[in-house]
Design a protein around this motif. Structure first.
Motif, PDB file in Angstrom:
ATOM      1  N   CYS A  48     121.020  51.703 -26.199  1.00  0.00           N
ATOM      2  CA  CYS A  48     122.492  52.738 -25.274  1.00  0.00           C
ATOM      3  C   CYS A  48     122.032  54.178 -25.321  1.00  0.00           C
ATOM      4  O   CYS A  48     121.873  54.866 -26.394  1.00  0.00           O
TER       5      CYS A  48
ATOM      6  N   ASN B  50     129.565  57.822 -22.471  1.00  0.00           N
ATOM      7  CA  ASN B  50     129.641  57.020 -23.589  1.00  0.00           C
ATOM      8  C   ASN B  50     128.974  57.881 -24.786  1.00  0.00           C
ATOM      9  O   ASN B  50     127.988  57.755 -25.312  1.00  0.00           O
TER      10      ASN B  50
ATOM     11  N   GLU C  96     123.937  57.877 -23.479  1.00  0.00           N
ATOM     12  CA  GLU C  96     125.164  58.272 -22.830  1.00  0.00           C
ATOM     13  C   GLU C  96     125.695  57.600 -21.755  1.00  0.00           C
ATOM     14  O   GLU C  96     126.766  57.358 -21.370  1.00  0.00           O
ATOM     15  N   GLU C  97     124.744  57.501 -20.652  1.00  0.00           N
ATOM     16  CA  GLU C  97     125.209  56.871 -19.303  1.00  0.00           C
ATOM     17  C   GLU C  97     124.291  55.854 -18.843  1.00  0.00           C
ATOM     18  O   GLU C  97     124.091  55.652 -17.708  1.00  0.00           O
TER      19      GLU C  97
ATOM     20  N   THR D 131     126.516  54.212 -16.013  1.00  0.00           N
ATOM     21  CA  THR D 131     127.433  53.613 -16.812  1.00  0.00           C
ATOM     22  C   THR D 131     128.513  54.924 -17.525  1.00  0.00           C
ATOM     23  O   THR D 131     128.084  56.069 -17.461  1.00  0.00           O
TER      24      THR D 131
ATOM     25  N   CYS E 260     128.697  50.257 -28.408  1.00  0.00           N
ATOM     26  CA  CYS E 260     128.391  48.855 -27.778  1.00  0.00           C
ATOM     27  C   CYS E 260     128.233  47.809 -28.696  1.00  0.00           C
ATOM     28  O   CYS E 260     128.056  48.349 -29.822  1.00  0.00           O
TER      29      CYS E 260
ATOM     30  N   ALA F 148     135.647  55.819 -19.388  1.00  0.00           N
ATOM     31  CA  ALA F 148     135.641  57.106 -20.433  1.00  0.00           C
ATOM     32  C   ALA F 148     137.013  57.715 -20.669  1.00  0.00           C
ATOM     33  O   ALA F 148     137.143  58.347 -21.606  1.00  0.00           O
TER      34      ALA F 148
ATOM     35  N   TYR G 291     130.291  47.123 -23.746  1.00  0.00           N
ATOM     36  CA  TYR G 291     130.215  48.293 -23.536  1.00  0.00           C
ATOM     37  C   TYR G 291     131.517  48.982 -22.827  1.00  0.00           C
ATOM     38  O   TYR G 291     132.120  48.332 -22.036  1.00  0.00           O
ATOM     39  N   PRO G 292     131.843  50.269 -22.986  1.00  0.00           N
ATOM     40  CA  PRO G 292     132.939  50.723 -22.437  1.00  0.00           C
ATOM     41  C   PRO G 292     132.851  50.741 -20.673  1.00  0.00           C
ATOM     42  O   PRO G 292     131.766  51.242 -20.328  1.00  0.00           O
TER      43      PRO G 292
END
Length: 459
Positions: A121, A146, A123-124, A143, A151, A168, A164-165
């Motif tokens: 994972c 984050n 950040e994006e 994504t 995650c 944001a 995962y989110p």
């Protein structure tokens, strides 16, 4: 359990050093039989299968480790160092060899493992690898931001779900099928951004908490239906650092930056509700439910939430920690690894709950990082820094044929490599590698080297 919550990452990418912080990270493995900790001077793997004895099974002098994850009881360990925060190294720690390494387009924030998938994972973006040969199967680009790398990956490889989110700004959860490489559902879990996620062992339930830290919710997977709602506290917002289900999925523990660790019991009521009818709490709960249509939504929801079944009061507050529930020597225990370098083991009463009794305290590092008092490693297990390791492919490939090597052209810069760059494809070892002496993991073939871009499908 989903263990990999970091315990203070002073050496992580962009993370400032904090006074008195000893850990860069701490994580329990998938079945809570092992604890991995990383510091500025190295990392250690501990066996946590006994209460009064803590065995250090491996030590490495890799500096500034801020991610270290072990796959079950196998010899596979994934390490990320602040010195090279975009590179993931995978080692066979018992042989002291590097299996492979991968580089990514940005700093690695989290790594999750099960017997089917390895997830990285950023950040994006999120990268999903097939763990049996490390092929990149899918890249989830763009994504939602984050920055904490939040995650969760189910440890059940048959129900290999990834969470995962999905936003944001609010607590939406994306549930992704990492086996079939498709989105399953989006769960509107909380009003504020997510802070913690974890699956139960079977991958059929997902627990979540938001940045407010007052409410913990449990959802069915893959449907995404809300099953349980627990209130951690009402007076103040807290930062929940870890969530973990018990092996049987009947309990859920939550730790935060306060001195209290909460354990909740997931009790499923019968269709008639007869099991709970005799208790005063149940009676009041029914009264509140009946009156909820007359009350504001925030109030009625608060009244219907369950309280903690059991609690632990730590000696100190204000520091991050990671917790897990495990069966040790045939009894349920709560384990808490704290940022000051200690592991606390508590007894849990599965019938009556209440305040948990401290069974034992272990010091993970001595005064000078383990060379004084505290848990000691066998000197024969100490390895050199990973950059001195020969690759595993180099050590097992047959001299007559050598590793198979191919090249392909990279894609765009957002995928992790500059356009037109030639990227080495996997160099497979000539023979199978057994990573686990206890048959916890099937024999597999492994690669050496590679870049996470240009390999696999993209979303």
């Amino acid at each position: 359990m989903e263990s990999g919550e970091g315990v203070d990452r002073p050496g992580g990418p962009g993370g400032p050093d904090g006074p008195g912080l000893r850990f860069g990270c701490a994580s329990f493995n998938q079945d809570s039989t092992s604890l991995a900790v990383g510091t500025k001077t190295g990392y250690r793997l501990f066996s946590v299968t006994m209460v009064e004895k803590l065995d250090c099974i491996h030590e490495s002098e890799t500096p500034d480790v801020y991610i270290v994850e072990r796959l079950f009881s196998s010899s596979l360990v994934v390490v990320v160092s602040a010195a090279m925060p975009r590179r993931m190294n995978v080692y066979h720690f018992k042989k002291g060899t590097e299996i492979c390494n991968y580089s990514y387009s940005n700093n690695i924030l989290a790594v999750r493992l099960n017997r089917q998938r390895l997830v990285v994972c950023l950040e994006e973006s999120i990268y999903i690898h097939n763990i049996k040969d490390m092929k990149l199967l899918k890249t989830l680009l763009n994504t939602p931001s984050n920055p904490s790398g939040l995650c969760a990956l189910s440890i059940n490889h048959s129900n290999s779900y990834l969470a995962y989110p999905g936003s944001a700004t609010i607590g939406e959860i994306v549930v992704y099928d990492a086996n079939n490489l498709s989105t399953v559902t989006m769960i509107p879990a909380h009003d504020s951004p997510l802070a913690a996620l974890t699956f139960n062992a079977s991958g059929t339930k997902l627990a979540s908490a938001s940045e407010r830290g007052t409410v913990i919710r449990v959802f069915s997977i893959p449907e995404g239906l809300r099953l349980f709602e627990f209130r951690r506290g009402m007076k103040r917002y807290v930062s929940i650092s870890s969530l973990s289900f018990s092996p049987d999925g009947q309990f859920l523990c939550a730790s935060s930056n306060t001195e209290t660790v909460h354990i909740f019991k997931l009790e499923q009521l019968g269709p008639s509700g007869e099991d709970e009818a005799a208790t005063w709490t149940a009676y009041m709960g029914k009264m509140f439910s009946a009156a909820s249509s007359y009350l504001p939504a925030q109030v009625s929801g608060m009244m219907s939430q369950d309280r903690a079944f059991a609690t632990v009061h730590l000696l100190a507050s204000g520091q991050r920690n990671v917790c897990t529930l495990a069966m040790i020597q045939k009894l349920p225990r709560l384990l808490v690894a704290s940022a000051d370098g200690q592991l606390f083991i508590y007894n849990v009463d599965p019938q009556d709950g209440g305040e948990c009794m401290l069974a034992h305290t272990h010091r993970l590092f001595g005064v000078d990082e383990g060379r004084g008092e505290g848990a000691e490693c066998d000197g024969s297990e100490v390895t050199r820094p990973p950059h001195t390791f020969p690759s595993y492919a180099a050590t097992v490939a047959l001299p007559a044929t050598g590793p198979v090597t191919a090249t392909l052209t990279g894609y765009s810069e957002d995928g992790g490599a500059k356009k037109g760059e030639i990227i080495p494809e996997h160099e497979f070892a000539a023979g199978p590698v057994c990573l686990d002496d206890e048959n916890e993991f099937p024999p597999i073939n492994w690669c050496h080297g590679g870049t996470a871009a240009g390999q696999g499908r993209r979303s």
